[in-house]
Design an enzyme around this catalytic site. Sequence first.
Site, mmCIF file in Angstrom:
data_model
loop_
_atom_site.group_PDB
_atom_site.id
_atom_site.type_symbol
_atom_site.label_atom_id
_atom_site.label_comp_id
_atom_site.label_asym_id
_atom_site.label_seq_id
_atom_site.Cartn_x
_atom_site.Cartn_y
_atom_site.Cartn_z
ATOM 1 N N GLY A 179 40.605 -19.752 31.378
ATOM 2 C CA GLY A 179 40.663 -21.204 31.496
ATOM 3 C C GLY A 179 42.100 -21.650 31.638
ATOM 4 C CD GLU A 187 43.132 -12.291 31.878
ATOM 5 O OE1 GLU A 187 43.967 -12.564 32.749
ATOM 6 O OE2 GLU A 187 43.220 -11.272 31.167
ATOM 7 C CB CYS A 209 43.995 -18.405 37.846
ATOM 8 S SG CYS A 209 43.095 -16.869 38.009
HETATM 9 P P1 NDP Z 1 39.222 -25.221 31.295
HETATM 10 O O1 NDP Z 1 40.334 -24.677 30.515
HETATM 11 O O2 NDP Z 1 39.011 -26.688 31.315
HETATM 12 O O3 NDP Z 1 37.831 -24.607 30.801
HETATM 13 C C1 NDP Z 1 37.582 -23.224 30.713
HETATM 14 C C2 NDP Z 1 36.421 -23.008 29.770
HETATM 15 O O4 NDP Z 1 36.852 -23.347 28.441
HETATM 16 C C3 NDP Z 1 35.205 -23.905 30.063
HETATM 17 O O5 NDP Z 1 34.028 -23.190 29.783
HETATM 18 C C4 NDP Z 1 35.396 -25.032 29.065
HETATM 19 O O6 NDP Z 1 34.228 -25.730 28.736
HETATM 20 C C5 NDP Z 1 35.936 -24.254 27.863
HETATM 21 N N1 NDP Z 1 36.615 -25.089 26.872
HETATM 22 C C6 NDP Z 1 37.279 -26.245 27.076
HETATM 23 N N2 NDP Z 1 37.758 -26.710 25.891
HETATM 24 C C7 NDP Z 1 37.394 -25.820 24.934
HETATM 25 C C8 NDP Z 1 37.596 -25.734 23.531
HETATM 26 N N3 NDP Z 1 38.249 -26.675 22.861
HETATM 27 N N4 NDP Z 1 37.084 -24.679 22.864
HETATM 28 C C9 NDP Z 1 36.410 -23.710 23.529
HETATM 29 N N5 NDP Z 1 36.163 -23.755 24.853
HETATM 30 C C10 NDP Z 1 36.663 -24.789 25.560
HETATM 31 O O7 NDP Z 1 39.386 -24.619 32.735
HETATM 32 P P2 NDP Z 1 38.572 -24.940 34.041
HETATM 33 O O8 NDP Z 1 37.141 -24.621 33.832
HETATM 34 O O9 NDP Z 1 38.933 -26.297 34.507
HETATM 35 O O10 NDP Z 1 39.209 -23.827 35.034
HETATM 36 C C11 NDP Z 1 40.429 -24.020 35.617
HETATM 37 C C12 NDP Z 1 41.562 -23.363 34.854
HETATM 38 O O11 NDP Z 1 41.262 -22.012 34.560
HETATM 39 C C13 NDP Z 1 42.842 -23.318 35.682
HETATM 40 O O12 NDP Z 1 43.957 -23.705 34.920
HETATM 41 C C14 NDP Z 1 42.997 -21.854 36.069
HETATM 42 O O13 NDP Z 1 44.285 -21.419 36.298
HETATM 43 C C15 NDP Z 1 42.359 -21.171 34.933
HETATM 44 N N6 NDP Z 1 41.855 -19.897 35.407
HETATM 45 C C16 NDP Z 1 42.504 -18.757 35.030
HETATM 46 C C17 NDP Z 1 42.112 -17.524 35.514
HETATM 47 C C18 NDP Z 1 42.775 -16.251 35.071
HETATM 48 O O14 NDP Z 1 42.207 -15.178 35.301
HETATM 49 N N7 NDP Z 1 43.928 -16.301 34.457
HETATM 50 C C19 NDP Z 1 41.013 -17.414 36.484
HETATM 51 C C20 NDP Z 1 40.371 -18.668 36.785
HETATM 52 C C21 NDP Z 1 40.802 -19.868 36.263
HETATM 53 P P3 NDP Z 1 33.916 -27.124 29.479
HETATM 54 O O15 NDP Z 1 33.546 -26.753 30.867
HETATM 55 O O16 NDP Z 1 32.835 -27.716 28.719
HETATM 56 O O17 NDP Z 1 35.183 -27.932 29.408
#
Ligand code: NDP
Length: 474
Positions: free
Chosen positions: A220, A242, A276
């Site tokens: 995320g 990640e 990402c």
């Molecule tokens: P988010 O960080 O918004 O969400 C990722 C996941 O975390 C979702 O399932 C989200 O749920 C959950 N989440 C959010 N808040 C919390 C919390 N407080 N506690 C536990 N879980 C939580 O990312 P996005 O989904 O918008 O994806 C985009 C981001 O992910 C970009 O910044 C990108 O760079 C990164 N990313 C990194 C990768 C890597 O391999 N390094 C690969 C792909 C993406 P909910 O949907 O309900 O908010």
Amino acid sequence: MPWIDGNFVPTDHKLPVTNPATGSAITQVHLGDHQLTENAIKSAAVAQKEWESTSPLQRGACLKAVAKHLKDHIDRLAGLLTAEQGKPLAQARGEVEYAASFFEWFGEEARRLSGRISPHPERSREFHILPTALGVAGLITPWNFPLAQGAKKAAAALAAGCSIVWKPSEFTPLVALAMGRIFQECGLPDGVCQIIPGIGSEVGESITSSEKISIISLTGSTETGRRVMENSSRTLKHMSLELGGNAPFIVLPDAELDKTAEDLLSLKLLVSGQVCVTANRVFVHEDLLDNFVDLLSTKLETKMIGDGSDPSNHAGPVIHDDAKEGINRLVNDALSKGAEIAAQNSNFEDDPRCESGSFSPFIIMTGITPEMRIANEEIFGPVIAIQTFKETKEVISSANSTPYGLAAYVYGGDLAQASHVARSIDAGIIGVNEWRPLKAEIPFGGSKQSGIGVEGGAEGIQEFMELKVISIPV
Ligand code: NDP
């Protein structure tokens, strides 16, 4: 509906899942809540003991059956991915194959788990050093690769002998939920794979605060990573994070321009730049700028952007209107500070089917300078933002000037020079004259604020294991 103990469980709280290409609801998903998540974690803890006691060969066989199932049902799963995520069918098929490669890889790795025996200072004893499954793994995944991000984590965790509680993004829960039945059909005992769609602040936080979860594996944003780490600290969990990136894409003076432009465009077309590891900051040697931009622009003109379910389209929408607005803000900030739009493709506007979709134009921008937001923040959209450089030393310093270190790309003819640049960049993975170096066989993880730990490779399974030492009389 949440997939708990081998069944779909209805709940009172429902949310529409929207097709980002059309703006229309595909279905309603039943969301989990705190209580349901706690109960699911409890039974995952019971199921984990049984799963861990199976032979690694048996666990591996289940995982390889999952890989086969994914490949046998690639069209159905790709269709689902395209509907909820928006990516074109060809990219969705690529994601299913990529996901399958992790189940295959870790299906093999399961049988290679081994410990060691170490001499004890007392001659009548020896130490047995045994890798042991951590327990229940909490998996939290984003919406850009709804299947592959879960597959990387689940395959490694299950191979290690962990059970999993997986929270997919609320925007793309359908393909993750489809995995429930697939796990069951491939021989994974009920309770070993719990899949709970829900809101991050509810289901996500129930997972990160549970005493029964031993490891959190999150993909995320860096902001979510901080929050998750903070919540998990109260119960001292293992962390595999990640997170966000800000990858430099460096075009050295002797790069083969046509291939470089083709590769850059392929990288940005993938999930419309919502990746990402996508190229976020493009650094082109100043002598090449005009030729390179011309080549890129000509290639961009030939690409079709539209509904991913139409096989003639090369790119789809962005995930939702908020994402589109975020991209617009970055573009407008750059324009207000002197950047220019060199080329733009908005041909989705010609298709009335896309009228209510979340489409963002593909844009090539020049004149980007370090004080612009677009040069410092993750764009997460179809914008190629180009800066120029004169000296290699200067571009290495610019490439490293962010708190992120996930991926980087270096294009050049002199491999010794390209390799020198690649080695000088702080990033988890670097492609030299290659735009897609990620494979199940290699460990992938970010440096700096892009993450902790790795996925894939021989190392990926270790994230879900700890060492137990037994001192035993001999
Ligand atoms: P988010 O960080 O918004 O969400 C990722 C996941 O975390 C979702 O399932 C989200 O749920 C959950 N989440 C959010 N808040 C919390 C919390 N407080 N506690 C536990 N879980 C939580 O990312 P996005 O989904 O918008 O994806 C985009 C981001 O992910 C970009 O910044 C990108 O760079 C990164 N990313 C990194 C990768 C890597 O391999 N390094 C690969 C792909 C993406 P909910 O949907 O309900 O908010």
